[in-house]
Motif scaffolding. Structure first.
Motif, PDB file in Angstrom:
ATOM      1  N   ASP A  31       0.451  -1.030  -0.413  1.00 33.79           N
ATOM      2  CA  ASP A  31      -0.204   0.164   0.195  1.00 33.79           C
ATOM      3  C   ASP A  31       1.105   1.020   0.105  1.00 33.79           C
ATOM      4  O   ASP A  31       0.666   2.313  -0.699  1.00 33.79           O
ATOM      5  N   ILE A  32       1.851   1.040   1.106  1.00 28.78           N
ATOM      6  CA  ILE A  32       2.837   2.535   0.818  1.00 28.78           C
ATOM      7  C   ILE A  32       4.254   3.051  -0.548  1.00 28.78           C
ATOM      8  O   ILE A  32       3.505   3.953  -1.040  1.00 28.78           O
ATOM      9  N   MET A  33       3.867   1.781  -1.108  1.00 26.35           N
ATOM     10  CA  MET A  33       4.677   1.769  -2.372  1.00 26.35           C
ATOM     11  C   MET A  33       3.928   2.271  -3.443  1.00 26.35           C
ATOM     12  O   MET A  33       4.109   3.154  -4.404  1.00 26.35           O
ATOM     13  N   LEU A  34       2.532   1.708  -2.974  1.00 28.64           N
ATOM     14  CA  LEU A  34       1.610   2.262  -4.122  1.00 28.64           C
ATOM     15  C   LEU A  34       1.150   4.069  -3.921  1.00 28.64           C
ATOM     16  O   LEU A  34       1.121   4.519  -5.320  1.00 28.64           O
ATOM     17  N   ALA A  69       9.996   0.709   1.986  1.00 26.39           N
ATOM     18  CA  ALA A  69       8.012   0.409   0.477  1.00 26.39           C
ATOM     19  C   ALA A  69       8.464   1.825   0.444  1.00 26.39           C
ATOM     20  O   ALA A  69       8.428   1.745  -1.065  1.00 26.39           O
ATOM     21  N   ILE A  70       8.658   3.365   1.044  1.00 30.37           N
ATOM     22  CA  ILE A  70       8.651   4.774   0.152  1.00 30.37           C
ATOM     23  C   ILE A  70       9.166   4.677  -0.854  1.00 30.37           C
ATOM     24  O   ILE A  70       9.014   5.211  -2.067  1.00 30.37           O
ATOM     25  N   LYS A  71      10.981   4.760  -0.690  1.00 28.76           N
ATOM     26  CA  LYS A  71      11.729   4.644  -1.727  1.00 28.76           C
ATOM     27  C   LYS A  71      11.065   3.723  -2.994  1.00 28.76           C
ATOM     28  O   LYS A  71      11.399   4.010  -4.305  1.00 28.76           O
ATOM     29  N   ARG A  72      10.587   2.530  -2.661  1.00 26.96           N
ATOM     30  CA  ARG A  72      10.903   1.739  -3.622  1.00 26.96           C
ATOM     31  C   ARG A  72       9.334   2.768  -4.749  1.00 26.96           C
ATOM     32  O   ARG A  72       8.904   2.172  -5.916  1.00 26.96           O
ATOM     33  N   GLY A  73       8.996   2.765  -3.956  1.00 30.20           N
ATOM     34  CA  GLY A  73       7.190   3.277  -4.624  1.00 30.20           C
ATOM     35  C   GLY A  73       7.899   4.287  -5.764  1.00 30.20           C
ATOM     36  O   GLY A  73       7.702   4.323  -6.946  1.00 30.20           O
ATOM     37  N   ALA A  81       9.501  -3.793 -10.571  1.00 34.25           N
ATOM     38  CA  ALA A  81       8.546  -2.920 -11.399  1.00 34.25           C
ATOM     39  C   ALA A  81       6.406  -3.778 -10.703  1.00 34.25           C
ATOM     40  O   ALA A  81       7.191  -4.971 -10.502  1.00 34.25           O
ATOM     41  N   MET A  82       6.417  -2.657  -9.573  1.00 33.65           N
ATOM     42  CA  MET A  82       4.700  -3.772  -9.321  1.00 33.65           C
ATOM     43  C   MET A  82       4.017  -3.380 -10.746  1.00 33.65           C
ATOM     44  O   MET A  82       3.795  -2.332 -10.783  1.00 33.65           O
ATOM     45  N   GLU A  83       3.321  -4.241 -11.073  1.00 36.50           N
ATOM     46  CA  GLU A  83       1.995  -4.384 -11.769  1.00 36.50           C
ATOM     47  C   GLU A  83       0.685  -4.387 -11.329  1.00 36.50           C
ATOM     48  O   GLU A  83      -0.112  -5.496 -10.309  1.00 36.50           O
ATOM     49  N   GLU A  84      -0.154  -3.637 -11.287  1.00 35.39           N
ATOM     50  CA  GLU A  84      -1.501  -3.711 -10.518  1.00 35.39           C
ATOM     51  C   GLU A  84      -2.092  -4.515 -11.807  1.00 35.39           C
ATOM     52  O   GLU A  84      -2.716  -3.878 -12.651  1.00 35.39           O
ATOM     53  N   ASP A 100      -8.241  -7.965  -6.808  1.00 35.81           N
ATOM     54  CA  ASP A 100      -7.449  -6.688  -7.097  1.00 35.81           C
ATOM     55  C   ASP A 100      -6.017  -7.250  -6.606  1.00 35.81           C
ATOM     56  O   ASP A 100      -5.405  -7.647  -6.021  1.00 35.81           O
ATOM     57  N   VAL A 101      -5.225  -7.262  -8.049  1.00 29.54           N
ATOM     58  CA  VAL A 101      -3.444  -7.651  -7.668  1.00 29.54           C
ATOM     59  C   VAL A 101      -2.721  -6.386  -7.716  1.00 29.54           C
ATOM     60  O   VAL A 101      -2.541  -5.803  -8.645  1.00 29.54           O
ATOM     61  N   LEU A 102      -1.421  -6.143  -7.063  1.00 25.49           N
ATOM     62  CA  LEU A 102      -0.277  -5.725  -6.952  1.00 25.49           C
ATOM     63  C   LEU A 102       0.916  -6.700  -6.972  1.00 25.49           C
ATOM     64  O   LEU A 102       0.776  -7.476  -5.940  1.00 25.49           O
ATOM     65  N   THR A 103       1.504  -7.232  -8.020  1.00 22.44           N
ATOM     66  CA  THR A 103       2.692  -8.038  -8.145  1.00 22.44           C
ATOM     67  C   THR A 103       4.103  -7.429  -8.772  1.00 22.44           C
ATOM     68  O   THR A 103       3.642  -7.012  -9.444  1.00 22.44           O
ATOM     69  N   ASP A 104       5.058  -7.987  -8.592  1.00 24.19           N
ATOM     70  CA  ASP A 104       5.980  -7.950  -9.593  1.00 24.19           C
ATOM     71  C   ASP A 104       6.070 -10.254 -10.184  1.00 24.19           C
ATOM     72  O   ASP A 104       6.915  -9.600 -11.171  1.00 24.19           O
TER      73      ASP A 104
END
Length: 250
Positions: A31-34, A69-73, A81-84, A100-104
């Motif tokens: 959630d933080i990364m997104l 997590a913030i810095k990765r975002g 890379a994270m993909e929704e 709903d998925v958030l995945t690498d």
């Protein structure tokens, strides 16, 4: 909106179990990364990130994990890379599901979701074959302490909300999808405390099933939500009080 409200209550009860399973940090970090990816890494200028950080601190997430997590975002740290992605499927008795998925790794996510559906007697569906039965909306939970309904309703309506509902443990504000951030910002600026803020899939019509068959679909929803890459799951199942009671003792 009753189905979403009841399932929100169940989700809050499930949060304790998630923490025990050690999964809550993974979900909060995503959630933080997104939030950081979409709105930047400054929580004072990013209401969604601020809310995610509040949840992280409430769960006793270490500061280093939050900052990482913030810095990765924001892209300051390297990482996949994270993909929704939104998957669609059917449970038993034709109950429709949106996941709903958030995945690498979308191949891993797809295989996991397909496995859960198959074990429950359901199946994945092609894109668009389920989504037409849902509308994506915004949901904001406002803490109840010191809040007057009429004042909140006027503030929310002026900001673009569609409805405000008083619940036992707070107020639920519903918005069009595109107005979620604006309404959340306006309510925060007006001094209201936002406990939750998210998009959810609202079914056009809910399907009622006998309790035993409804519980089978609720267990499918739980199994999907327990997958690491899954952010949220919605269905068009009518969740009655008797179904909730049966699920809690199942």
């Amino acid at each position: 909106m009753s189905g979403h409200s009841k399932w929100s209550t169940i989700k809050r009860a499930k949060a304790a179990a998630d923490a025990q399973r050690g999964k809550i940090f993974t979900r909060i970090a995503r959630d933080i990364m997104l939030a950081a990816r979409d709105g930047g890494g400054d929580e004072s200028a990013n209401a969604k990130l601020k809310l995610a950080i509040i949840k992280a601190r409430a769960a006793n997430m270490p500061r280093d994990n939050i900052e990482r997590a913030i810095k990765r975002g924001t892209g300051e740290l390297e990482g996949a890379a994270m993909e929704e992605i939104t998957y669609e499927g059917y449970g038993t008795d034709g109950i429709a599901f949106m996941i709903d998925v958030l995945t690498d790794n979308k191949n891993r996510s797809l295989a996991d979701i397909k496995r859960v559906f198959n074990r429950a007697g359901g199946s994945l569906a092609s894109a668009g074959s389920v989504a037409w039965q849902f509308t994506q909306m915004g949901y904001i939970k406002i803490a109840v302490a010191g809040v007057e309904f009429d004042s909140l309703f006027m503030a929310a309506a002026d900001a673009g909300a569609e409805d405000v509902v008083e619940e036992d443990d707070g107020f639920s504000v519903y918005t069009p999808r595109e107005m979620l951030a604006a309404v959340e910002h306006a309510l925060t600026e007006a001094g209201y405390t936002v406990d939750e803020s998210e998009l959810f899939w609202k079914p056009s019509n809910e399907t009622e099933l006998p309790v035993e068959r409804a519980v089978a679909n609720m267990k499918l929803q739980e199994a999907l939500e327990e997958l690491d890459d899954v952010q949220s799951v919605a269905s068009n199942l009518l969740v009655s009080d008797s179904v909730i009671a049966a699920l809690e003792t199942a």
